[in-house]
Design a protein around this motif. Structure first.
Motif, short mmCIF file in Angstrom:
data_model
loop_
_atom_site.label_atom_id
_atom_site.label_comp_id
_atom_site.label_asym_id
_atom_site.label_seq_id
_atom_site.Cartn_x
_atom_site.Cartn_y
_atom_site.Cartn_z
N GLY A 9 0.84 -1.20 0.00
CA GLY A 9 0.00 0.00 0.00
C GLY A 9 0.87 1.24 0.00
O GLY A 9 2.07 1.15 0.27
N TRP A 10 0.29 2.38 -0.32
CA TRP A 10 1.06 3.63 -0.30
C TRP A 10 1.67 3.84 1.08
O TRP A 10 0.97 3.74 2.09
CB TRP A 10 0.19 4.82 -0.68
N THR A 11 2.98 4.11 1.10
CA THR A 11 3.73 4.22 2.36
C THR A 11 4.58 5.48 2.32
O THR A 11 5.28 5.74 1.33
CB THR A 11 4.66 2.99 2.53
N ASP A 12 4.51 6.29 3.39
CA ASP A 12 5.35 7.49 3.47
C ASP A 12 6.81 7.11 3.27
O ASP A 12 7.23 6.00 3.63
CB ASP A 12 5.18 8.19 4.81
N ALA A 17 11.52 3.59 3.36
CA ALA A 17 12.97 3.43 3.51
C ALA A 17 13.28 2.42 4.61
O ALA A 17 14.23 1.64 4.51
CB ALA A 17 13.63 4.78 3.82
N PHE A 18 12.48 2.42 5.67
CA PHE A 18 12.64 1.44 6.74
C PHE A 18 12.40 0.03 6.20
O PHE A 18 13.16 -0.90 6.51
CB PHE A 18 11.68 1.76 7.89
N VAL A 19 11.36 -0.14 5.38
CA VAL A 19 11.08 -1.45 4.78
C VAL A 19 12.25 -1.89 3.91
O VAL A 19 12.66 -3.06 3.95
CB VAL A 19 9.76 -1.41 3.96
N GLU A 68 1.72 13.67 -3.23
CA GLU A 68 0.59 14.12 -2.42
C GLU A 68 -0.14 12.93 -1.84
O GLU A 68 -0.34 11.95 -2.55
CB GLU A 68 -0.37 14.94 -3.28
N PRO A 69 -0.50 12.91 -0.60
CA PRO A 69 -0.44 14.01 0.34
C PRO A 69 0.97 14.23 0.91
O PRO A 69 1.27 15.30 1.39
CB PRO A 69 -1.40 13.57 1.45
N ASP A 70 1.83 13.24 0.84
CA ASP A 70 3.25 13.35 1.19
C ASP A 70 4.01 12.49 0.19
O ASP A 70 3.40 11.76 -0.58
CB ASP A 70 3.51 12.83 2.61
N GLU A 71 5.34 12.54 0.23
CA GLU A 71 6.10 11.65 -0.64
C GLU A 71 5.87 10.22 -0.17
O GLU A 71 6.15 9.87 0.97
CB GLU A 71 7.59 11.98 -0.59
N GLN A 72 5.30 9.42 -1.07
CA GLN A 72 4.95 8.04 -0.74
C GLN A 72 5.37 7.09 -1.86
O GLN A 72 5.51 7.52 -3.02
CB GLN A 72 3.44 7.91 -0.52
N PHE A 73 5.54 5.83 -1.49
CA PHE A 73 5.97 4.80 -2.44
C PHE A 73 5.05 3.59 -2.34
O PHE A 73 4.47 3.32 -1.30
CB PHE A 73 7.41 4.39 -2.14
N LEU A 74 4.95 2.87 -3.48
CA LEU A 74 4.08 1.71 -3.60
C LEU A 74 4.75 0.70 -4.51
O LEU A 74 5.34 1.07 -5.54
CB LEU A 74 2.73 2.13 -4.20
#
Length: 78
Positions: A9-12, A17-19, A68-74
């Motif tokens: 899922g979309w993750t900040d 980076a932790f993942v 948006e809403p923040d830098e996120q990755f999927l």
């Protein structure tokens, strides 16, 4: 940790980076995000490198990125 599962899922960006760090063995499974959050919230070589890994995985088509809403990755799934 499997990267595709961790980023299903979309993750900040800091969580993503932790993942990545966990999947590379940098952070043990027993380590929580709150124990190492300073790695991501300060300017340092490890945190910067993990963020760069995310950006490179986007460039390679492995991850998707949004601002948006923040830098996120999927995980892209391509």
């Amino acid at each position: 940790m499997d990267l595709s599962e961790g980023l299903a899922g979309w993750t900040d960006w800091d969580g993503a980076a932790f993942v990545v760090g966990r999947s590379l063995g940098i952070f043990a499974e027993s380590v929580t995000f709150t124990q190492v959050k300073s790695v991501f919230w300060t300017d340092n070589p490890l945190g910067n490198a993990l963020h760069e890994v995310l950006l490179q995985l986007v460039a390679a088509g492995v991850l998707e990125r949004r601002d948006e809403p923040d830098e996120q990755f999927l995980w892209s799934g391509r």
